[in-house]
Design an enzyme around this catalytic site. Structure first.
Site, PDB file in Angstrom:
ATOM      1  N   GLY A   8       9.744   9.862 -22.255  1.00 27.42           N
ATOM      2  CA  GLY A   8      10.242   9.592 -20.914  1.00 27.42           C
ATOM      3  C   GLY A   8      10.886   8.224 -20.794  1.00 27.42           C
ATOM      4  O   GLY A   8      10.460   7.250 -21.436  1.00 27.42           O
ATOM      5  N   GLU A   9      11.901   8.139 -19.953  1.00 32.52           N
ATOM      6  CA  GLU A   9      12.594   6.870 -19.741  1.00 32.52           C
ATOM      7  C   GLU A   9      11.798   5.908 -18.848  1.00 32.52           C
ATOM      8  O   GLU A   9      12.171   4.744 -18.739  1.00 32.52           O
ATOM      9  CB  GLU A   9      13.974   7.116 -19.130  1.00 32.52           C
ATOM     10  CG  GLU A   9      14.957   7.740 -20.114  1.00 32.52           C
ATOM     11  CD  GLU A   9      16.353   7.902 -19.531  1.00 32.52           C
ATOM     12  OE1 GLU A   9      16.503   7.740 -18.298  1.00 32.52           O
ATOM     13  OE2 GLU A   9      17.280   8.198 -20.299  1.00 32.52           O
ATOM     14  N   GLU A  11       4.066  16.405 -13.221  1.00 31.89           N
ATOM     15  CA  GLU A  11       5.395  17.025 -13.289  1.00 31.89           C
ATOM     16  C   GLU A  11       6.340  16.274 -14.222  1.00 31.89           C
ATOM     17  O   GLU A  11       7.233  16.876 -14.824  1.00 31.89           O
ATOM     18  CB  GLU A  11       6.007  17.099 -11.890  1.00 31.89           C
ATOM     19  CG  GLU A  11       5.326  18.097 -10.965  1.00 31.89           C
ATOM     20  CD  GLU A  11       5.936  18.079  -9.576  1.00 31.89           C
ATOM     21  OE1 GLU A  11       7.119  17.679  -9.444  1.00 31.89           O
ATOM     22  OE2 GLU A  11       5.240  18.452  -8.624  1.00 31.89           O
ATOM     23  N   GLY A  12       6.159  14.971 -14.338  1.00 31.15           N
ATOM     24  CA  GLY A  12       6.993  14.208 -15.251  1.00 31.15           C
ATOM     25  C   GLY A  12       6.814  14.666 -16.687  1.00 31.15           C
ATOM     26  O   GLY A  12       7.788  14.844 -17.427  1.00 31.15           O
ATOM     27  N   HIS A  13       5.555  14.859 -17.095  1.00 22.87           N
ATOM     28  CA  HIS A  13       5.305  15.366 -18.447  1.00 22.87           C
ATOM     29  C   HIS A  13       5.898  16.761 -18.637  1.00 22.87           C
ATOM     30  O   HIS A  13       6.490  17.058 -19.684  1.00 22.87           O
ATOM     31  CB  HIS A  13       3.796  15.441 -18.719  1.00 22.87           C
ATOM     32  CG  HIS A  13       3.099  14.132 -18.761  1.00 22.87           C
ATOM     33  ND1 HIS A  13       2.278  13.690 -17.744  1.00 22.87           N
ATOM     34  CD2 HIS A  13       3.095  13.154 -19.707  1.00 22.87           C
ATOM     35  CE1 HIS A  13       1.784  12.509 -18.064  1.00 22.87           C
ATOM     36  NE2 HIS A  13       2.270  12.152 -19.239  1.00 22.87           N
ATOM     37  N   GLN A  35       9.377   1.094 -24.449  1.00 24.44           N
ATOM     38  CA  GLN A  35       8.716   1.916 -25.470  1.00 24.44           C
ATOM     39  C   GLN A  35       9.704   2.871 -26.130  1.00 24.44           C
ATOM     40  O   GLN A  35       9.690   3.047 -27.356  1.00 24.44           O
ATOM     41  CB  GLN A  35       7.578   2.708 -24.826  1.00 24.44           C
ATOM     42  CG  GLN A  35       6.911   3.704 -25.754  1.00 24.44           C
ATOM     43  CD  GLN A  35       5.778   4.439 -25.072  1.00 24.44           C
ATOM     44  OE1 GLN A  35       4.663   3.943 -25.025  1.00 24.44           O
ATOM     45  NE2 GLN A  35       6.052   5.619 -24.528  1.00 24.44           N
ATOM     46  N   LEU A  75      -1.728  15.241 -17.321  1.00 16.39           N
ATOM     47  CA  LEU A  75      -0.332  15.646 -17.195  1.00 16.39           C
ATOM     48  C   LEU A  75       0.081  15.884 -15.751  1.00 16.39           C
ATOM     49  O   LEU A  75      -0.686  16.393 -14.937  1.00 16.39           O
ATOM     50  CB  LEU A  75      -0.083  16.922 -18.016  1.00 16.39           C
ATOM     51  CG  LEU A  75      -0.454  16.845 -19.495  1.00 16.39           C
ATOM     52  CD1 LEU A  75      -0.128  18.153 -20.186  1.00 16.39           C
ATOM     53  CD2 LEU A  75       0.260  15.692 -20.190  1.00 16.39           C
ATOM     54  N   SER A 120       3.280   8.906 -12.570  1.00 16.38           N
ATOM     55  CA  SER A 120       2.488   8.270 -13.617  1.00 16.38           C
ATOM     56  C   SER A 120       1.058   8.742 -13.494  1.00 16.38           C
ATOM     57  O   SER A 120       0.560   8.954 -12.381  1.00 16.38           O
ATOM     58  CB  SER A 120       2.541   6.747 -13.486  1.00 16.38           C
ATOM     59  OG  SER A 120       1.576   6.124 -14.325  1.00 16.38           O
ATOM     60  N   SER A 121       0.383   8.889 -14.624  1.00 15.68           N
ATOM     61  CA  SER A 121      -1.032   9.250 -14.597  1.00 15.68           C
ATOM     62  C   SER A 121      -1.850   8.192 -13.861  1.00 15.68           C
ATOM     63  O   SER A 121      -2.868   8.501 -13.240  1.00 15.68           O
ATOM     64  CB  SER A 121      -1.562   9.417 -16.026  1.00 15.68           C
ATOM     65  OG  SER A 121      -0.847  10.427 -16.706  1.00 15.68           O
TER      66      SER A 121
END
Length: 265
Positions: free
Chosen positions: A147-148, A35-37, A153, A33, A185-186
Site C-alpha cells: 500500500g502507498e 478494506e484497504g488490505h 516503506q 484486515l 489503518s489497523s
C-alpha cells in the site's frame, strides 16, 4: 482457500501452480484486515493468476516501547475476509518459521530508509526488509503489492528488491480512505470517537501543504491546532507530502501526492 503454516506446505502449493505456468502474486500483511488490505488483494488478482496473502506480526520492526503485544490479532476473522476476497492461499507462519536461522539481519535497508520514519523509529526498516526478504524467499512471488499509505516503506522495499536482483515486480496500491478522507489503518481501532474526529483533519491539512497553500512547517502547526499531541514530521519526498503524528498513544501516518487538491474541495 488454502492455509499454510509452514514454508514446506506453502512451497508445495506454489510449486504446483508454477509448474502450470501461473504467475504468483503476494500481499504481505500483519493482519487486522480492513478494506484497504482487501483492495490490495483485489489489485493483486488483476495482476497475477494466483494470489497469496500472509499474516505475520513481525517482532523485529517493533521497538520495546511500541505496541507489539497490543497489536490486534484476528486470525479467524481475517481468514474469512481473505476467503471472501478470493485469495488462493494465506500463509500464517510462526516467528520460528520466519526466523528459523535467527533474527540477525540478512539484508540492510538502503538510502530510501534515511530520514523521516528512521529519525523516530531507527529500528523499523531493518525489521521490515528482513521480514520481507524472508517472506519473498518463502513465497517466491512474481509480483508483490504494497500500500502507498506506508510510502517510505514502499520505496525501501523497491530499493531492496532491485539491489538484490530478486526479479519481483513491486506495485504500490492507492490509499483507501473512509468517507471523511482518513487513511484506513489497523491502528485506527485504537482511537476514541473524539480522537477519530481529530484524525480526520490530517488528510485535509496534508492536501493544503501538497498544493502549496501552506508550508510543511505551517501544516505541522495546524495539526497541533487540530488536536494532535505531537508531530514527528511533515515533509515532501518522492513527489509526496508525508506526515506522522500522534494522538494519545496512537501514531498515525499519511501522505498525498504533491500538487493535488483535496477531493471535493
Amino acid at each position: 482457500m488454502l492455509i499454510a503454516r509452514t514454508k514446506k506446505n506453502l512451497q508445495e502449493a506454489v510449486r504446483v501452480w508454477k509448474s502450470g505456468g501461473a504467475r504468483i502474486g503476494f500481499v504481505p500483511t500483519m493482519g487486522a484486515l480492513h478494506e484497504g488490505h482487501i483492495s490490495l488483494m483485489n489489485l493483486c488478482k488483476t495482476r497475477a493468476d494466483r494470489t497469496i496473502a500472509s499474516i505475520f506480526v513481525n517482532p523485529t520492526q517493533f521497538a520495546p516501547h511500541e505496541d507489539f503485544d497490543r497489536y490486534p490479532r484476528l486470525e479467524e476473522q481475517d481468514c474469512i475476509k481473505l476467503e471472501d476476497a478470493g485469495v488462493d492461499m494465506v500463509y500464517l507462519p510462526s516467528a520460528g518459521e520466519i526466523y528459523e536461522d535467527g533474527m540477525e539481519p540478512r539484508v540492510t535497508p538502503g538510502k530510501a530508509a534515511e530520514g523521516l520514519e528512521s529519525d523516530f523509529r531507527p529500528h523499523f526498516f531493518g525489521g521490515v526488509v528482513n521480514v520481507v526478504e524472508r517472506l519473498f524467499s518463502h513465497v517466491q512471488p512474481d509480483i508483490a503489492i504494497f500500500g502507498e499509505k506506508d510510502y517510505q516503506q514502499l520505496e525501501v522495499i523497491r530499493e531492496m528488491t532491485a539491489a538484490h536482483d530478486m526479479g519481483i515486480e513491486i506495485v504500490g496500491a492507492p490509499i483507501i480512505r473512509d468517507d471523511h478522507g482518513l487513511a484506513l489503518s489497523s491502528r485506527n481501532a485504537y482511537l476514541s470517537p473524539a480522537e477519530l474526529a481529530i484524525a480526520r483533519q490530517m488528510n485535509v491539512i496534508l492536501y493544503e501543504a501538497a498544493r502549496g497553500t501552506i508550508t510543511p512547517e505551517a501544516a505541522a502547526d495546524k495539526l497541533l491546532e487540530a488536536g494532535f499531541h505531537k508531530i514527528d514530521y511533515v515533509a515532501s519526498r518522492w513527489g509526496r507530502m508525508l506526515a506522522a503524528a500522534w494522538l494519545g498513544k496512537t501514531r498515525l501516518i499519511d501522505n498525498v501526492a504533491v500538487g493535488t487538491a483535496c477531493p471535493g474541495s
